[in-house]
Design a protein around this motif. Structure first.
Motif, mmCIF file in Angstrom:
data_model
loop_
_atom_site.group_PDB
_atom_site.id
_atom_site.type_symbol
_atom_site.label_atom_id
_atom_site.label_comp_id
_atom_site.label_asym_id
_atom_site.label_seq_id
_atom_site.Cartn_x
_atom_site.Cartn_y
_atom_site.Cartn_z
ATOM 1 N N GLN A 96 0.816 -1.215 0.000
ATOM 2 C CA GLN A 96 0.000 0.000 0.000
ATOM 3 C C GLN A 96 0.850 1.266 0.000
ATOM 4 N N TYR A 97 2.121 1.153 0.414
ATOM 5 C CA TYR A 97 2.991 2.331 0.497
ATOM 6 C C TYR A 97 3.573 2.618 -0.895
ATOM 7 N N LYS A 98 2.766 3.254 -1.738
ATOM 8 C CA LYS A 98 3.122 3.402 -3.150
ATOM 9 C C LYS A 98 4.313 4.335 -3.370
ATOM 10 N N LEU A 99 4.416 5.408 -2.590
ATOM 11 C CA LEU A 99 5.418 6.439 -2.858
ATOM 12 C C LEU A 99 6.452 6.557 -1.737
ATOM 13 N N THR A 100 6.534 5.592 -0.861
ATOM 14 C CA THR A 100 7.405 5.688 0.307
ATOM 15 C C THR A 100 8.875 5.765 -0.098
ATOM 16 N N ARG A 101 9.559 6.753 0.474
ATOM 17 C CA ARG A 101 10.983 6.943 0.238
ATOM 18 C C ARG A 101 11.837 6.386 1.376
ATOM 19 N N VAL A 102 11.340 6.468 2.597
ATOM 20 C CA VAL A 102 12.113 6.057 3.779
ATOM 21 C C VAL A 102 11.325 5.025 4.554
ATOM 22 N N LEU A 103 11.957 3.892 4.824
ATOM 23 C CA LEU A 103 11.378 2.842 5.648
ATOM 24 C C LEU A 103 12.382 2.518 6.745
ATOM 25 N N ASP A 104 12.126 3.032 7.941
ATOM 26 C CA ASP A 104 13.052 2.872 9.067
ATOM 27 C C ASP A 104 12.473 1.838 10.022
ATOM 28 N N MET A 105 12.932 0.603 9.906
ATOM 29 C CA MET A 105 12.478 -0.506 10.737
ATOM 30 C C MET A 105 13.539 -0.909 11.768
ATOM 31 N N GLU A 106 14.535 -0.060 11.978
ATOM 32 C CA GLU A 106 15.653 -0.422 12.848
ATOM 33 C C GLU A 106 15.192 -0.784 14.255
ATOM 34 N N GLY A 107 14.189 -0.073 14.763
ATOM 35 C CA GLY A 107 13.699 -0.362 16.108
ATOM 36 C C GLY A 107 12.444 -1.197 16.129
ATOM 37 N N CYS A 108 12.054 -1.778 14.992
ATOM 38 C CA CYS A 108 10.813 -2.555 14.900
ATOM 39 C C CYS A 108 11.082 -4.019 15.228
ATOM 40 N N ILE A 109 10.273 -4.581 16.105
ATOM 41 C CA ILE A 109 10.511 -5.948 16.568
ATOM 42 C C ILE A 109 9.629 -6.980 15.882
ATOM 43 N N ASP A 110 8.656 -6.545 15.066
ATOM 44 C CA ASP A 110 7.789 -7.536 14.434
ATOM 45 C C ASP A 110 7.821 -7.507 12.911
ATOM 46 N N VAL A 111 8.831 -6.885 12.323
ATOM 47 C CA VAL A 111 9.075 -7.032 10.881
ATOM 48 C C VAL A 111 10.029 -8.204 10.689
ATOM 49 N N ARG A 112 9.614 -9.159 9.889
ATOM 50 C CA ARG A 112 10.390 -10.394 9.726
ATOM 51 C C ARG A 112 10.734 -10.632 8.259
ATOM 52 N N ASP A 113 11.417 -11.732 8.023
ATOM 53 C CA ASP A 113 11.883 -12.031 6.666
ATOM 54 C C ASP A 113 10.733 -12.101 5.669
ATOM 55 N N CYS A 114 9.575 -12.557 6.117
ATOM 56 C CA CYS A 114 8.448 -12.717 5.210
ATOM 57 C C CYS A 114 7.949 -11.383 4.658
ATOM 58 N N HIS A 115 8.281 -10.276 5.328
ATOM 59 C CA HIS A 115 7.829 -8.967 4.863
ATOM 60 C C HIS A 115 8.740 -8.377 3.790
ATOM 61 N N LEU A 116 9.943 -8.915 3.648
ATOM 62 C CA LEU A 116 10.934 -8.252 2.805
ATOM 63 C C LEU A 116 10.587 -8.288 1.325
ATOM 64 N N LYS A 117 9.932 -9.352 0.864
ATOM 65 C CA LYS A 117 9.591 -9.413 -0.555
ATOM 66 C C LYS A 117 8.607 -8.312 -0.936
ATOM 67 N N ASP A 118 7.687 -7.982 -0.016
ATOM 68 C CA ASP A 118 6.785 -6.856 -0.287
ATOM 69 C C ASP A 118 7.533 -5.528 -0.208
ATOM 70 N N ILE A 119 8.462 -5.431 0.730
ATOM 71 C CA ILE A 119 9.252 -4.197 0.838
ATOM 72 C C ILE A 119 10.058 -3.964 -0.437
ATOM 73 N N CYS A 120 10.549 -5.042 -1.037
ATOM 74 C CA CYS A 120 11.371 -4.920 -2.242
ATOM 75 C C CYS A 120 10.572 -4.478 -3.461
ATOM 76 N N LYS A 121 9.261 -4.357 -3.331
ATOM 77 C CA LYS A 121 8.441 -3.860 -4.429
ATOM 78 C C LYS A 121 8.204 -2.356 -4.341
ATOM 79 N N LEU A 122 8.711 -1.725 -3.303
ATOM 80 C CA LEU A 122 8.525 -0.284 -3.122
ATOM 81 C C LEU A 122 9.522 0.455 -4.020
ATOM 82 N N TRP A 123 9.127 0.703 -5.247
ATOM 83 C CA TRP A 123 10.023 1.213 -6.276
ATOM 84 C C TRP A 123 10.623 2.579 -5.943
#
Length: 1007
Positions: A577-604
């Motif tokens: 859903q984050y179509k135009l996101t430039r910055v994704l700061d998950m450094e302090g996030c404890i519930d982002v896991r490997d399964c989320h990365l493939k969707d993150i890699c679609k954020l052009w």
């Protein structure tokens, strides 16, 4: 059958139709084609128009006039919405029409045909935006006329402010310390720790103390307290000069004005009154600004022999300028920057809670006091508001805390926070331009009690596009923006160590509350749970999720950044859903896991990606992030990096500790590799990164971990590859910034197994006159004692050096270090040091010397008379330090800071405190911990030692504050003043440290 005449007529009609209709269609198509062809020019022109409009609105908002009218506020909101709409549209369009780099001509032609309709729709959209901009321009003129009328009738005075509060809190020790610094103690011979054998030349010198701090911190109050005491005693001729009076007088007029106040008489010289009068003069220049520097130069020269001057200012650079005098032969110049300190918990309660301290009230007000950050003016404003209540309760304090931002941003005449609002608005509107103010608003994303790294913030600004330079020097612009906020005390350094200033920081407490509310009112940033449809920057903190478990109704397609600290809840349920996101700061996030990365890699559109502790691998799909500039996996558990990450065309900063998954073929790398930071990678028997370094022409920061190999053959392979890679790295001339850093960590290797340094030394021994380029070097581990000096000696332009070893530092190495001409920072962490001597001609440029030793003898450091040392900061991180250890700090004429280990004996600490009081610069005595006692990066504790605090438990500073920071643009400042524990909100500081509470001062004086 049609007759020939009819055929002719039909042909004529067809021709006419073709000429009229088809010709018109052709003209329309040609017109649209021109739009298509010139679309980038249209975008640029439109953005220029918007920039002009935004600047006009910004100029109006920053005028020192009345609060904005409702029309102006609505117009500002319209301009922001218009700007955001255009920005989003442009980025979506460019993404859809951009063809893959390197595509063939046929593919480019096919792509142009496929995107033809998209280009037409965008051309129509541009036309619509041009119409909206034209309408906005017309409304802007009307708003300006309305604003001019309002300005004449509704101006609020935010300068004059009379206070009727009680006696200042915690001012006694600060007043005494300032008098000592100025050498105007009432009973100097009896004062503790002072010397009565001061040379006459030193007594006759000009002494300047610049009191610097955020507006409302009590600078004027403290200066007024010293002034009143001295004036009452009658020992010196005194003059008080308000900074506003400098606006209307030239240099001669100012000196004449001071002469009249000092009762010097009309017959005195207008330029050098001290030639006829040998008395000492005490002058206070209150609220000095940058524009007053010309008058300051004349004033300083006029009283350069016997003057005692206090300057108050809210600008750090101006305080430094006033205290850094030109050197004169046979004279000791003295300048001291006294940083105002925040009030502690006890004194904050005394002021804000009107002397009440019931358990319910104290508990309910804790969060409110923390927001005030120990700022006297903020506490006084809170006290005024609380005094309006019939019954004061903790519940009301908590309510006021939640609504504090509203009070700070109100446009009406509400009196209790009027003065504080004026100070905060002046700090915001007086910033140089709207880009700096945008960077300031962006700080609201981070919690006020959570420090942030300077480099992280700058990288985020660059990724967002909030630090732009017309000549393309965006990094320089970002650094200048950060420096501006530091200079104004809006951003505070967590650790006040000279070499660490600006490295780890946090926002000023009350200014953070002000900017957070302003950012939210502009819909610029928004926390989890806020009910706003359009949000630019979305942040989630643990407390937000706890208070609201339901995901708010937000248009995530327009969110530009997502920052998560703690639980992310439903915000990460669908990254697509984050179509135009430039910055994704998950450094302090404890519930982002490997399964989320493939969707993150679609954020052009992603430019900045920081991963948290539950990420264990980076997928190959990361190759889709063509615009990614920063990949930070330093907090993740990623050990292997896919080659696709190295191939990203825009990647500049790669942060973590990686091995390469597979060997990378150099032909797969971008033709112009953009990587500047690789911090860092593991060097083993595989060639990996070591092979690729030769193709990374822009590298300026490299960290390498050398792992122990099982066989001698493997070790030989690692050393050979490491030697070749380092040679390529250090042979390339440095750029304009003269910044290149190399960090080698080889403590895991058996001693002597790192032969790469030896190979490098042998290589260059055969090439006489060859220059190696490096500005910063870190070496961690045990190497051949005979090789290390030769390796270090290769770098004549080295400015920062850190050596950490478990053995002793040899005299051979020390002799080499002493000859390095431009070395500014030297850290030696070792078992012991064998004969470190500062003598004439040695260590000529050294500003900071840090010794972290396990074993110390009777003499740790010898400083010979006449050494002409430039050392500003002396850090002796030795638990077993005994007394002064024969260290003659009197020979360090520029010394302004002494750091000791927190566990040194009490007698040793007292000896150093007494010695510091006898030094003509009166350097600070701090307590900091070393590398072997490393704490979490966000826990910094600094304590200044003085008699009133001698019974307090010494605090510690994270070892990160002592590390060489090759990316820091901080220079060696003049000596910082008192700084309390920012990380804990100043609750733990003793009352005797606290800055002055506000008291009644002349109406022309301001804090």
């Amino acid at each position: 059958m049609v007759s020939p005449a009819g055929l002719v007529a039909e042909k004529a009609a067809a021709t006419a139709f073709a000429n009229v209709v088809m010709g018109r269609l052709n003209r329309e198509l040609d017109k649209k084609y021109q739009m298509w062809k010139n679309i980038r020019t249209e975008i640029s022109s439109l953005q220029t128009d918007l920039g002009i409009l935004a600047a006009a609105v910004d100029d109006h908002q920053t005028m020192a006039a009345a609060p904005r009218t409702a029309v102006a506020r609505v117009y500002g909101e319209e301009i922001r919405e218009l700007t955001h709409d255009i920005e989003d549209c442009v980025e979506r369009f460019l993404h859809r029409i951009t063809c893959k780099p390197g595509a063939s001509r046929a593919r480019r032609s096919a792509h142009a045909i496929r995107t033809f309709r998209t280009r037409l729709r965008f051309a129509a959209k541009i036309k619509e935006f041009r119409s909206r901009v034209a309408e906005a321009r017309e409304r802007a003129l009307k708003v300006a006329m309305l604003a001019d009328g309002a300005q004449q009738s509704n101006i609020i005075d935010t300068v004059g402010y009379a206070q009727d509060c009680c006696h200042p809190v915690g001012i006694e020790w600060a007043t005494m310390e300032l008098r000592r610094l100025l050498d105007i103690e009432p009973n100097q011979d009896e004062a503790e720790g002072t010397s009565n054998n001061t040379p006459a030349a030193a007594q006759a010198q000009l002494r300047v103390v610049a009191i610097v701090g955020f507006g409302g911190s009590g600078k004027t109050t403290l200066a007024k307290a010293v002034y009143d005491n001295v004036h009452r005693e009658g020992s010196l001729r005194c003059a008080w000069v308000d900074g506003h009076s400098l606006d209307h007088k030239d240099a001669n007029g100012i000196i004449q004005h001071i002469q009249e106040k000092l009762h010097l008489g009309e017959g005195c010289s207008a330029t050098l009154p001290t030639e006829q009068h040998q008395d000492r003069y005490f002058i206070v220049v209150d609220d000095m600004k940058d524009k007053h520097l010309m008058q300051w130069n004349s004033l300083r020269n006029a009283f350069r022999d016997n003057g005692r001057i206090i300057v108050t200012t809210d600008t750090q650079s101006l305080a430094n300028r006033c205290c850094n005098h030109p050197r004169e032969e046979d004279k000791c110049t003295f300048g001291y920057v006294y940083n105002m300190k925040s009030l502690g918990e006890e004194d904050s309660r005394k002021i804000a809670l009107l002397g009440r301290c019931t358990p319910e009230l104290v508990l309910g007000a804790a969060k409110l006091l923390k927001k005030c950050g120990g700022l006297p003016l903020a506490l006084y404003s809170v006290a005024c508001q609380l005094s309006c209540e019939n019954v004061l309760t903790g519940k009301f304090c908590n309510k006021l805390c939640n609504e504090l931002g509203t009070y700070l941003e109100r446009e009406d005449d509400e009196p209790n926070f009027a003065r504080l609002r004026g100070v905060l608005r002046e700090n915001y509107t007086s910033l140089s331009d709207y880009t700096v103010r945008t960077c300031l608003l962006y700080l609201g994303i981070f919690p006020v009690d959570r420090p942030f790294k300077k480099n992280v913030m700058i990288r985020r600004w660059l990724a967002e596009g909030y630090a732009r330079h017309h000549q393309g020097r965006h990094q320089t612009a970002a650094n200048e923006n950060f420096k501006t906020l530091i200079n104004r005390s809006i951003i505070l350094p967590v650790a006040p160590i000279s070499n660490a200033i600006g490295k780890t920081c946090k926002a000023h407490g009350i200014m953070h509350a002000f900017t957070l509310h302003k950012s939210m009112s502009k819909k610029f940033i928004m926390p989890f749970g806020a009910q706003q449809k359009k949000v630019r920057h979305f942040f989630i903190h643990d407390s937000d999720v706890i208070n609201s478990r339901t995901m708010p109704d937000i248009d995530l397609s327009r969110v530009r950044s997502l920052t998560v600290i703690g639980n992310a809840c439903d915000a990460i349920s669908n990254f697509s859903q984050y179509k135009l996101t430039r910055v994704l700061d998950m450094e302090g996030c404890i519930d982002v896991r490997d399964c989320h990365l493939k969707d993150i890699c679609k954020l052009w559109n992603l430019r900045y990606l920081s991963l948290g502790p539950n990420i264990t691998m980076i997928p190959k799909e990361i190759a889709q992030l063509k615009l990614l500039e920063t990949l930070d996996a330093s907090k993740a558990r990623v050990n292997v990096l896919p080659v696709e990450a190295i191939e990203l065309p825009c990647l500049i900063h790669l942060i973590g500790k990686f091995k390469l998954q597979d060997p990378v073929k150099t032909e797969r790398l971008p033709k112009e590799c953009m990587l500047e930071t690789v911090a860092g990678f593991v060097a083993d028997k595989g060639r990996g990164f070591l092979l690729l370094m030769d193709h990374m022409k822009k590298l300026n920061k490299v960290k390498i971990w050398c792992e122990c190999e099982e066989t001698e053959q493997d070790q030989a392979g690692m050393n050979g590859n490491l030697s070749k890679a380092i040679q390529k790295y250090i042979e390339t001339p440095m750029g304009e910034d003269n910044v290149r850093s190399l960090s080698l960590y080889f403590q895991g290797l058996p001693q002597g197994s790192l032969s790469a340094l030896d190979q490098i030394c042998q290589h260059y021994s055969l090439r006489a006159g060859h220059v190696c380029h490096l500005s910063s070097l870190k070496l961690h581990g045990n190497s051949n004692p005979a090789i290390l000096p030769k390796f270090v000696a290769l770098f004549r332009d080295l400015t920062k050096l850190s050596i950490s070893t478990t053995v002793s530092v040899t005299r051979y190495l020390l002799s080499v270090l002493g000859e390095m001409p431009v070395l500014l920072y030297l850290k030696l962490a070792a078992n012991s040091v064998d004969g470190l001597v500062i003598q004439h001609g040695k260590f000529r440029s050294l500003h900071c010397l840090c010794l972290e030793l396990k074993l110390v003898g009777t003499s740790v450091l010898t400083i010979e008379d006449g050494a002409r040392s430039e050392i500003i900061s002396l850090q002796l991180i030795c638990k077993n330090l005994v007394g002064l250890s024969n260290i003659e700090i009197t020979h360090l004429r520029e010394l302004k800071e002494i750091a000791l280990h927190p566990d040194v004996a009490e007698e040793t600490r007292k000896a150093w405190e007494a010695e510091a009081r006898n030094h003509h610069n009166r350097p600070n005595v701090l307590s900091i911990a070393g590398d072997h006692e490393e704490e979490p990066a966000h826990e910094y504790h600094i304590r200044e030692e003085h008699p009133a605090a001698k019974n307090e438990t010494p605090a510690t500073c994270s070892a990160l504050a002592l590390e060489v920071d090759p990316e820091s643009n901080a220079t060696s400042p003049v000596k910082p003043g008192l700084v309390v524990d920012f990380a804990k909100g100043a609750e733990s500081a003793p009352a005797s440290w606290h800055a002055a509470q506000l008291q009644t001062v002349p109406t022309s004086a301001t804090c």
